[in-house]
Write an enzyme that holds these catalytic residues in place. Structure first.
Site, PDB file in Angstrom:
ATOM      1  N   GLU A 166       0.819  -1.216   0.000  1.00 10.39           N
ATOM      2  CA  GLU A 166       0.000   0.000   0.000  1.00 10.39           C
ATOM      3  C   GLU A 166       0.848   1.259   0.000  1.00 10.39           C
ATOM      4  O   GLU A 166       0.436   2.301  -0.513  1.00 10.39           O
ATOM      5  CB  GLU A 166      -0.954   0.010   1.191  1.00 10.39           C
ATOM      6  CG  GLU A 166      -2.081  -1.017   1.098  1.00 10.39           C
ATOM      7  CD  GLU A 166      -1.680  -2.395   1.622  1.00 10.39           C
ATOM      8  OE1 GLU A 166      -0.492  -2.606   1.933  1.00 10.39           O
ATOM      9  OE2 GLU A 166      -2.581  -3.262   1.724  1.00 10.39           O
ATOM     10  N   MET A 205      24.049   9.200   2.243  1.00 12.53           N
ATOM     11  CA  MET A 205      23.883  10.503   2.885  1.00 12.53           C
ATOM     12  C   MET A 205      24.168  10.423   4.382  1.00 12.53           C
ATOM     13  O   MET A 205      24.771  11.312   4.965  1.00 12.53           O
ATOM     14  CB  MET A 205      22.468  11.030   2.634  1.00 12.53           C
ATOM     15  CG  MET A 205      22.246  12.433   3.132  1.00 12.53           C
ATOM     16  SD  MET A 205      23.409  13.576   2.384  1.00 12.53           S
ATOM     17  CE  MET A 205      22.410  14.274   1.081  1.00 12.53           C
ATOM     18  N   LYS A 228     -17.904  -1.245   5.940  1.00  9.69           N
ATOM     19  CA  LYS A 228     -18.330  -2.280   4.989  1.00  9.69           C
ATOM     20  C   LYS A 228     -19.850  -2.261   4.797  1.00  9.69           C
ATOM     21  O   LYS A 228     -20.340  -2.467   3.683  1.00  9.69           O
ATOM     22  CB  LYS A 228     -17.874  -3.650   5.487  1.00  9.69           C
ATOM     23  CG  LYS A 228     -17.739  -4.644   4.360  1.00  9.69           C
ATOM     24  CD  LYS A 228     -16.967  -5.867   4.798  1.00  9.69           C
ATOM     25  CE  LYS A 228     -16.945  -6.907   3.686  1.00  9.69           C
ATOM     26  NZ  LYS A 228     -16.272  -8.134   4.112  1.00  9.69           N
ATOM     27  N   PHE A 285     -11.535  -7.551  14.062  1.00 13.60           N
ATOM     28  CA  PHE A 285     -10.448  -7.981  13.185  1.00 13.60           C
ATOM     29  C   PHE A 285     -10.147  -6.897  12.149  1.00 13.60           C
ATOM     30  O   PHE A 285     -11.035  -6.420  11.461  1.00 13.60           O
ATOM     31  CB  PHE A 285     -10.831  -9.291  12.482  1.00 13.60           C
ATOM     32  CG  PHE A 285      -9.784  -9.759  11.518  1.00 13.60           C
ATOM     33  CD1 PHE A 285      -8.516 -10.132  11.960  1.00 13.60           C
ATOM     34  CD2 PHE A 285     -10.054  -9.812  10.157  1.00 13.60           C
ATOM     35  CE1 PHE A 285      -7.543 -10.546  11.062  1.00 13.60           C
ATOM     36  CE2 PHE A 285      -9.078 -10.227   9.249  1.00 13.60           C
ATOM     37  CZ  PHE A 285      -7.816 -10.594   9.708  1.00 13.60           C
ATOM     38  N   GLN A 286      -8.888  -6.511  12.077  1.00 13.58           N
ATOM     39  CA  GLN A 286      -8.415  -5.484  11.135  1.00 13.58           C
ATOM     40  C   GLN A 286      -9.098  -4.131  11.316  1.00 13.58           C
ATOM     41  O   GLN A 286      -9.226  -3.363  10.370  1.00 13.58           O
ATOM     42  CB  GLN A 286      -8.534  -5.972   9.684  1.00 13.58           C
ATOM     43  CG  GLN A 286      -7.616  -7.171   9.429  1.00 13.58           C
ATOM     44  CD  GLN A 286      -7.389  -7.466   7.970  1.00 13.58           C
ATOM     45  OE1 GLN A 286      -8.266  -7.265   7.144  1.00 13.58           O
ATOM     46  NE2 GLN A 286      -6.194  -7.951   7.642  1.00 13.58           N
TER      47      GLN A 286
HETATM   48  C1  LIG Z   1      12.200   5.955   5.311  1.00  9.21           C
HETATM   49  C2  LIG Z   1      13.496   6.603   5.658  1.00  9.21           C
HETATM   50  N1  LIG Z   1      14.329   6.051   6.555  1.00  9.21           N
HETATM   51  C3  LIG Z   1      15.507   6.647   6.857  1.00  9.21           C
HETATM   52  C4  LIG Z   1      15.864   7.814   6.265  1.00  9.21           C
HETATM   53  C5  LIG Z   1      17.177   8.487   6.641  1.00  9.21           C
HETATM   54  N2  LIG Z   1      18.059   8.590   5.471  1.00  9.21           N
HETATM   55  C6  LIG Z   1      18.178   9.710   4.724  1.00  9.21           C
HETATM   56  S1  LIG Z   1      19.218   9.555   3.447  1.00  9.21           S
HETATM   57  C7  LIG Z   1      19.592   7.976   3.862  1.00  9.21           C
HETATM   58  C8  LIG Z   1      20.564   7.182   3.069  1.00  9.21           C
HETATM   59  C9  LIG Z   1      20.077   6.850   1.719  1.00  9.21           C
HETATM   60  O1  LIG Z   1      20.917   5.889   1.166  1.00  9.21           O
HETATM   61  P1  LIG Z   1      20.755   5.429  -0.322  1.00  9.21           P
HETATM   62  O2  LIG Z   1      19.331   5.162  -0.622  1.00  9.21           O
HETATM   63  O3  LIG Z   1      21.702   4.328  -0.575  1.00  9.21           O
HETATM   64  O4  LIG Z   1      21.156   6.725  -1.142  1.00  9.21           O
HETATM   65  P2  LIG Z   1      22.545   7.538  -1.190  1.00  9.21           P
HETATM   66  O5  LIG Z   1      22.511   8.553  -0.096  1.00  9.21           O
HETATM   67  O6  LIG Z   1      23.642   6.550  -1.006  1.00  9.21           O
HETATM   68  O7  LIG Z   1      22.538   8.171  -2.516  1.00  9.21           O
HETATM   69  C10 LIG Z   1      18.882   7.597   5.010  1.00  9.21           C
HETATM   70  C11 LIG Z   1      19.015   6.279   5.677  1.00  9.21           C
HETATM   71  C12 LIG Z   1      14.947   8.373   5.352  1.00  9.21           C
HETATM   72  N3  LIG Z   1      15.184   9.541   4.754  1.00  9.21           N
HETATM   73  N4  LIG Z   1      13.803   7.749   5.043  1.00  9.21           N
END
Ligand SMILES: Cc1ncc(C[n+]2csc(CCOP(=O)(O)OP(=O)(O)O)c2C)c(N)n1
Lengths: 177, 577
Positions: free
Chosen positions: B67, B492, B179, B129-130
């Site tokens: 979803e 990042m 429902k 349920f749900q």
């Molecule tokens: C759902 C979610 N969880 C954690 C983060 C924290 N976060 C921001 S950037 C990042 C790293 C992303 O890594 P990747 O997808 O490999 O991309 P890159 O930065 O290497 O280009 C994370 C863990 C987020 N933005 N969203």
């Protein structure tokens, strides 16, 4: 920005909708603002509800949250006012042991001087009711506390503003659109 | 709406008929011109799915694999087209899985209608349920939501939902339908909603405020514009361009404002914000008049607020009055629709050029080019950079592609280096920064505008957050192009660990699977490249492909994104290395 924290009365005119209280309380919660009191009732306009909420915050906070309320789809208008700009009252009830009424003549004086109303008296207890400003209620409570209070309850503030709130006009303007 | 859908609309609304609530849901969608919706079935929404089966020639339901994918696909659909995206799910876990996408749409002002099934009304509140209180859960992240417990309420509530989602400052709306309301019957008649008493979607622009803004702009020596998504949502691209050109104002954009004015425009001075360009960030603290249009002074844009544009007079154009003075105190606020406000502003402006001021931007760009851009786009070291991949995509797509980026280093690189000729070309999760956004959003975007080239740029981390949507790509034969920039890190976060946590790479290293084999497992053409010599041909082949295509590029593992305004620092303390 160390702005002065003051008591504000926030008035929100809304459509009568089940979920709205949730949205309104969420706005306070997200900003860590504690609600001192909350009253909701019908307003002067048919089908329009009014929330009266008392909070202690800075004026710029008040302005911002009013903006957030205003943004909710079912909020018609929201306002904030200082104590000086409103006429307000709060009401409360005390439940006290009946024996005290006869044993402690001082209680009768307190009731008389504070303009407190006796709602009911029976063998076990009697009930007092008082409306007024928060400090009047507080001082009455202090006075009665000495003798022992069985139950105490205070209702949320109700308030009207000294100047006009142009909600009706706004609704009319909408209907004429 | 084209005439065909318009005719259909007429048909579904013309006759009053006795139908079920679930049929009413489908007819309402068709009456709103919905041609595609994304979702996932389950017990509490089955009656509506049964009707969707009946109407499958008229309305296309896309089964995503989760979803969250449905919500992001609906967002991608909405962001590229400006139409309302629709997502559907069952009660309980189905509904809660939509929440991330809804929160994302809320903060990025994306018009979306979500429909969830709910347990029968006599079971509400019984921990059936749900059963989850999805109205309660979604309240803080929706523009509006409502629970329907009677079939007869369905047309009015859905009409209101569409109206609220798309009007004024757009946003997500959720309608939860029990429902029994789906099974119940009603006399169906559909009237589009044209107003809600308590809601003023577009405040009228006050001409006095426009005059005051014009006066300030005309007297400015060093004016600067920062525009945001409000331009795109308000379809005010032409009005903005006219204002920029007439008054000769250097103009920068927020991440969600990207592509409203082509990248190549001589007065387009780049992106503001944490990884924005050097010049617009630095000179925010030099300009004398800062004109913010359809942007909300997000903290990623302003950095330390107490040191943000303190010298400048600030003019703020916004449709949402609650944005005014929320973060930055303004001198002139112009509340209203950007298209309208800018059209009023244009004739009041003096025709000017600010050549020496513009030169200051160019000089700082030259510094940024020397220290950052050159190595990103024309690297001399061995490893591939994310920047050169983007450059190659620009070359092959001629700047006409819609770029859907995920979240991380690759996102910042994609926004910094993509060339955008056309508006609504940058689709990314700005305010929430949701990893996993790009793949499903790209599916939605490509289905909404099949004639456009849609390229998803995704990190190896984010790809695995909604990798299952490759199944949707395959089943729907959606010809999206998917580029995974694989640095084997949550890049990042690793960058922050390097810069601010002593290189302690706590849980950011990734051992990845064979992505190409996975893509091929879904019968998607796929290729991995590791060397510069392979890049040009691979990108050419991908863009030339008429079908979906997966390209994994193994990039340098520990590259960083610069410039950077460290979090909490002032925009003028932007670092180049
Ligand atoms: C759902 C979610 N969880 C954690 C983060 C924290 N976060 C921001 S950037 C990042 C790293 C992303 O890594 P990747 O997808 O490999 O991309 P890159 O930065 O290497 O280009 C994370 C863990 C987020 N933005 N969203």
């Amino acid at each position: 920005m160390n702005e002065e924290i003051k008591t504000f009365t926030i008035s929100i005119y809304t459509e009568n909708n089940i979920g709205l209280l949730n949205r309104i309380s969420a706005i306070f919660q997200r900003r860590h603002i504690n609600i001192e009191s909350l009253t909701t009732s019908q307003s002067e306009i048919d089908g329009v509800n009014r929330f009266v909420i008392v909070v202690n915050i800075s004026e710029s906070q008040a302005k911002k949250i009013v903006g957030q309320f205003q943004k909710q789809i079912e909020v018609i208008r929201a306002f904030y006012h200082t104590d000086e700009e409103t006429i307000y009252t709060e009401s409360c009830m005390f439940k006290i042991k009946s024996s005290l009424l006869f044993e402690e003549p001082q209680i009768q004086n307190i009731i008389k001087e504070s303009n407190t109303r006796i709602v009911t008296v029976n063998k076990e207890f009697f009930v007092l009711e008082k409306s007024g400003r928060r400090n009047e209620i507080e001082s009455l409570r202090r006075d009665l506390n000495v003798f022992g209070i069985m139950q105490f309850v205070r209702a949320g503030r109700i308030a009207v503003t000294k100047d006009e709130m142009k909600v009706t006009e706004m609704l009319l303007a909408f209907n004429n659109q | 709406m084209n005439t065909e859908t318009e005719n259909k609309t007429q048909e579904v609304i013309s006759k009053k008929m006795r139908i079920s609530g679930s049929e009413a849901v489908v007819r309402c969608l068709m009456a709103e011109g919905v041609d595609i919706l994304y979702g996932y079935p389950g017990g509490a929404i089955m009656p509506v799915y049964d009707e969707l089966y009946k109407f499958r020639d008229q309305i296309h339901h896309v089964l995503t694999r989760h979803e969250q994918g449905a919500a992001h696909a609906a967002q991608g659909y909405a962001r590229i087209s400006g139409r309302v995206g629709v997502a559907m799910a069952t009660s309980g876990p189905g509904a809660t899985n939509l929440i991330t996408g809804i929160a994302d749409a809320q903060i990025d002002s994306t018009p979306m209608v979500c429909i969830t099934g709910q347990v029968p009304s006599h079971l509400l509140g019984s921990d059936a349920f749900q059963e989850t209180d999805i109205v309660g859960i979604s309240t803080p992240v929706t523009k509006w939501n409502h629970q329907v417990t009677k079939a007869s309420e369905i047309p009015e509530v859905l009409a209101k939902a569409f109206y609220i989602a798309k009007s004024g400052r757009p946003g997500p709306v959720l309608v939860d339908i029990t429902k029994d309301a789906q099974f119940g019957e009603l006399d169906f008649e559909y009237k589009k909603c044209t107003g809600v008493r308590s809601y003023i979607p577009v405040p009228k622009t006050n001409p006095e405020s426009v005059k005051a803004a014009a006066k300030l702009i005309n007297s400015a020596k060093k004016p600067m514009i920062v525009w945001g998504q409000g331009i795109i949502l308000g379809k005010a691209e032409n009005e903005l361009k006219a204002v920029v050109e007439k008054a000769g104002i250097p103009s920068a954009w927020t991440i969600l404002g990207a592509s409203a004015i082509p990248t190549s425009h001589p007065l387009n001075i780049g992106m503001v914000g944490m990884h924005g360009n050097y010049a617009p960030n630095k000179l925010t603290n030099e300009c004398d008049v800062l004109i913010a249009i359809g942007m909300r002074f997000d903290d990623r844009v302003t950095g330390d607020l107490t040191k943000y544009a303190k010298q400048a007079k600030v003019i703020h154009f916004d449709i949402d009055p609650s944005e005014i003075d929320k973060n930055v105190k303004t001198d002139v606020a112009v509340i209203g629709d950007s298209k309208d406000s800018l059209a009023q502003l244009l004739p009041l402006l003096d025709a000017k050029s600010h050549d020496s001021w513009l030169q200051e931007f160019k000089d700082l760009y030259a510094i940024e080019f020397e220290q950052v851009i050159k190595d990103d786009l024309h690297p001399t070291k061995e490893g591939l950079t994310m920047g050169e991949v983007l450059k190659q995509i620009n070359i092959e797509s001629k700047g006409d592609a819609a770029i859907v980026s995920d979240v991380g280093q690759h996102q910042m690189i994609a926004c910094r280096y993509s060339e955008f000729n056309l508006t609504k070309s940058n689709i990314t999760s700005g305010g929430l920064g949701t990893m996993g956004f790009a793949l499903p959003a790209a599916i939605g975007a490509k289905m909404a505008e099949p004639h456009r080239e849609v390229v998803a740029i995704i990190g190896d981390g984010g790809f695995q957050m909604n990798i299952q949507e490759l199944g949707t790509v395959f089943q729907q034969r959606t010809p999206v192009k998917i580029v995974v920039l694989n640095n084997e890190f949550l890049g990042m976060v690793r960058q922050w660990q390097q810069l601010f946590f002593d290189k302690r790479y706590a849980s950011t290293e990734m051992t990845n699977p064979d992505f190409v084999a996975i893509a091929k497992g879904y019968h998607i053409q796929a290729k991995r490249i590791t060397k510069r010599e392979e890049l040009a041909d691979a990108v050419k082949e991908m863009i030339a492909s008429k079908e979906s295509y997966f390209l994994e590029v193994c990039v340098e593992k520990e590259d960083n994104v610069f410039p950077m305004v460290p979090s909490g620092a002032s925009v003028s303390d932007i670092r180049l290395s």
